[in-house]
Design a protein around this motif. Structure first.
Motif, short mmCIF file in Angstrom:
data_model
loop_
_atom_site.label_atom_id
_atom_site.label_comp_id
_atom_site.label_asym_id
_atom_site.label_seq_id
_atom_site.Cartn_x
_atom_site.Cartn_y
_atom_site.Cartn_z
N PRO A 151 -7.51 -4.00 -29.91
CA PRO A 151 -8.54 -3.69 -30.67
C PRO A 151 -9.37 -2.50 -30.33
O PRO A 151 -9.70 -1.75 -31.01
N LEU A 152 -9.13 -2.16 -28.87
CA LEU A 152 -10.00 -1.16 -28.41
C LEU A 152 -9.08 0.32 -28.32
O LEU A 152 -9.72 1.21 -28.00
N LYS A 153 -7.84 0.18 -28.52
CA LYS A 153 -7.20 1.30 -28.33
C LYS A 153 -7.33 2.54 -29.05
O LYS A 153 -7.47 3.64 -28.71
N THR A 154 -7.58 2.42 -30.46
CA THR A 154 -8.30 3.52 -31.41
C THR A 154 -9.66 4.01 -31.05
O THR A 154 -9.76 5.33 -31.06
N ILE A 155 -10.50 3.10 -30.39
CA ILE A 155 -11.78 3.36 -30.20
C ILE A 155 -11.91 4.29 -28.90
O ILE A 155 -12.55 5.30 -28.77
N GLU A 156 -10.86 4.05 -28.16
CA GLU A 156 -10.98 4.83 -26.91
C GLU A 156 -10.18 5.89 -26.86
O GLU A 156 -10.69 7.06 -26.27
N GLN A 157 -9.15 6.02 -28.02
CA GLN A 157 -8.69 7.25 -28.31
C GLN A 157 -9.87 8.33 -28.91
O GLN A 157 -9.98 9.45 -28.50
N TYR A 158 -10.70 7.75 -29.62
CA TYR A 158 -11.86 8.55 -30.35
C TYR A 158 -12.66 8.96 -29.09
O TYR A 158 -13.18 10.04 -29.08
N ALA A 177 -9.37 -4.79 -37.97
CA ALA A 177 -10.59 -5.22 -38.89
C ALA A 177 -11.53 -5.77 -38.16
O ALA A 177 -12.92 -5.62 -38.27
N GLU A 178 -11.47 -6.55 -36.77
CA GLU A 178 -12.40 -7.04 -36.02
C GLU A 178 -13.48 -6.22 -35.50
O GLU A 178 -14.44 -6.55 -35.02
N VAL A 179 -13.08 -5.00 -35.30
CA VAL A 179 -14.15 -3.75 -34.61
C VAL A 179 -14.25 -2.58 -35.64
O VAL A 179 -14.94 -1.58 -35.20
N GLU A 180 -13.92 -2.88 -36.92
CA GLU A 180 -13.81 -1.71 -37.81
C GLU A 180 -15.45 -1.18 -38.03
O GLU A 180 -15.74 0.12 -37.91
N TYR A 473 -19.65 0.62 -26.96
CA TYR A 473 -18.21 0.44 -26.53
C TYR A 473 -18.28 -0.41 -25.16
O TYR A 473 -17.27 -1.19 -25.08
N TYR A 474 -19.31 -0.47 -24.33
CA TYR A 474 -19.28 -1.36 -23.32
C TYR A 474 -19.71 -3.10 -23.76
O TYR A 474 -19.02 -3.87 -23.25
N LYS A 479 -16.65 -7.97 -24.79
CA LYS A 479 -16.48 -9.17 -25.68
C LYS A 479 -14.87 -9.20 -25.47
O LYS A 479 -14.34 -10.56 -25.55
N TYR A 480 -13.95 -8.19 -25.22
CA TYR A 480 -12.60 -8.34 -24.86
C TYR A 480 -11.99 -8.44 -23.53
O TYR A 480 -10.71 -8.22 -23.23
#
Length: 488
Positions: A151-158, A177-180, A473-474, A479-480
């Protein structure tokens, strides 16, 4: 500009596409869409198919023609799918963008393809920042890190784009969806947007005539406002679409118009954009094929279609290859895309890496930028207002003074204007010089250039924004149960 189609054929294709929308409608597996569409007077539902009225189609066509893309932020970045669109009013200068789709890394020395790591993405993004500063290359990050929680892949890319690139973060990946909601808050902070409810969706639907997409659920989520959307389709010639290019474009146009019409009827205030994107097939495997004659022809036709639709924008010209490593296939595929794109009238290009859009290679990125700029420069008109008069004066000077042209004033003053002085290659113009020079592998100079560029990186984003983003993010990392990125 090269002419691929006879007069009137594109208008006929669009007319046929509209007929398909009216008579066949769009199938969907989304139950919420069926329910909402059934309550809309502009739409008719029969089973799992939605049929837009003629009035709805006309309204959508008019709406599409009115929509321009926004100018973006200070660096003209949109931070998402709107970067794929180029306004016809834009400058005549060449636009080059590096994609952020890869999830693998090319180790060409070992001839290996491995998962893209956080460190790969950071180094690649530093390179993209320097290319942006020095050469005005567009782009955010070089891809999606794989060594983190899904779930964090796209967030870390950004986040990597925001931290290491003046262009900021950006992504066109689907967001879990769970991190949108958390990711949208991060984007609003980074991009200075105050309305957390707004969403701008890119929806690519399967063929034939199907309206389904991962992020379609956001259209029906409470508290969400759809401010804009782009509908794309990718029928593959001979597999999910007709085998000929015209037939595949008829289907592709019908799919994007049909889907856009349905969504426009439901969200009339949202800006709507379309992206018909037919693809070619490899006859041996049945997979999409890139860098081929058929693919090049489809990409050339796209510009004609967008203009015939009366749209005020066109799509970046994707440059893709089926090659997995830098080499003759990659450069041949890319050259075909560059020159056919220029012949078709494109001025804006999206450079994919290797293996279509999967494998990041900093070496390939520099090779592509260099080759495209060379193709652009070689096809520009030559400024010749006083050239003939100057030729007489220079030739007479050389004859009268019994000297080489290398010694004349004209040569000294105009060397830089007539020669490209920068090169990523070490060129050897004879085998003897190459042998005496150590028989240097040609990619070694490109590798050295990559490291030279990265070594000049120096960028720091707005610290207050970064602190707010990292706080979110932290919390997600905890959470994950994931070790956070180390952002130096």
């Amino acid at each position: 500009m090269i002419k691929l189609l006879s007069d009137g054929i594109v208008d006929e294709m669009i007319s046929m596409a509209c007929k398909l929308v009216a008579e066949k409608g769009m199938m969907t597996r989304n139950s919420e869409l069926i329910v909402v569409a059934g309550k809309n007077g502009m739409l008719q539902v029969k089973g799992n198919r939605i049929f837009p009225s003629a009035e709805a189609l006309k309204s959508c066509m008019n709406h599409l023609k009115q929509n321009r893309i926004s100018t973006g932020d200070f660096y003209e970045n949109q931070h998402g799918w709107p970067d794929m669109l180029i306004d016809h009013r834009a400058t005549d200068d060449l636009v080059i963008k590096l994609t952020d789709l890869p999830y693998q890394f090319c180790d060409h020395r070992e001839r290996q393809i491995i998962p893209l790591t956080r460190n790969h993405v950071i180094e690649g993004t530093k390179l993209m920042h320097v290319l942006s500063v020095q050469q005005n290359i567009k782009g955010y990050s070089c891809g999606v890190p794989q060594d983190t929680a899904n779930p964090l892949k796209t967030i870390e890319q950004y986040l990597i784009g925001f931290r290491y690139n003046q262009n900021g973060g950006g992504t066109i990946q689907s967001v879990a969806a769970e991190v949108e909601m958390d990711f949208n808050e991060i984007r609003c902070i980074a991009e200075g947007r105050e309305n957390f409810q707004d969403r701008s969706l890119m929806l690519f639907s399967p063929s034939p005539m199907i309206l389904d997409a991962d992020e379609l659920y956001l259209c029906f989520k409470s508290g969400i406002n759809i401010s804009s959307f782009m509908v794309g389709s990718m029928p593959m010639m001979g597999m999910t679409g007709p085998v000929d290019p015209i037939g595949s474009y008829v289907l592709g146009i019908a799919e994007v118009l049909g889907a856009a019409t349905i969504l426009h009827a439901l969200f009339p205030q949202a800006k709507a954009y379309i992206y018909p994107h037919p693809q070619a097939m490899d006859l041996r495997s049945g997979q999409m094929a890139f860098g081929t004659i058929e693919h090049a022809r489809l990409e050339m036709l796209k510009l004609w279609v967008m203009k015939a639709l009366g749209l005020q924008y066109y799509n970046l010209k994707d440059i893709m290859t089926s090659a997995q490593m830098p080499g003759s296939m990659a450069q041949g595929d890319k050259a075909l895309g560059f020159y056919t794109g220029l012949m078709a009238g494109y001025k804006a290009f999206n450079l994919m890496p290797l293996s279509t859009d999967q494998v990041w290679s900093p070496v390939q990125a520099l090779l592509d930028i260099d080759a495209l700029r060379n193709a652009w420069a070689a096809t520009r008109p030559i400024s010749n207002a006083d050239a003939v008069t100057n030729a007489w004066e220079t030739i007479c000077e050389a004859i009268d003074n019994d000297c080489l042209f290398a010694e004349t004033t004209d040569t000294l003053m105009n060397m830089h204007e007539n020669y490209e002085m920068s090169s990523i290659y070490n060129r050897f113009f004879s085998s003897e010089v190459w042998n005496s020079g150590g028989r240097q592998p040609e990619l070694l100079a490109v590798e050295d250039k990559c490291q030279e560029l990265i070594s000049t990186w120096d960028f720091h984003p707005n610290q207050k924004k970064l602190d707010k983003i990292l706080k979110i993010y932290y919390k997600l990392c905890k959470k994950y149960n994931t070790e956070p990125l180390k952002l130096n």
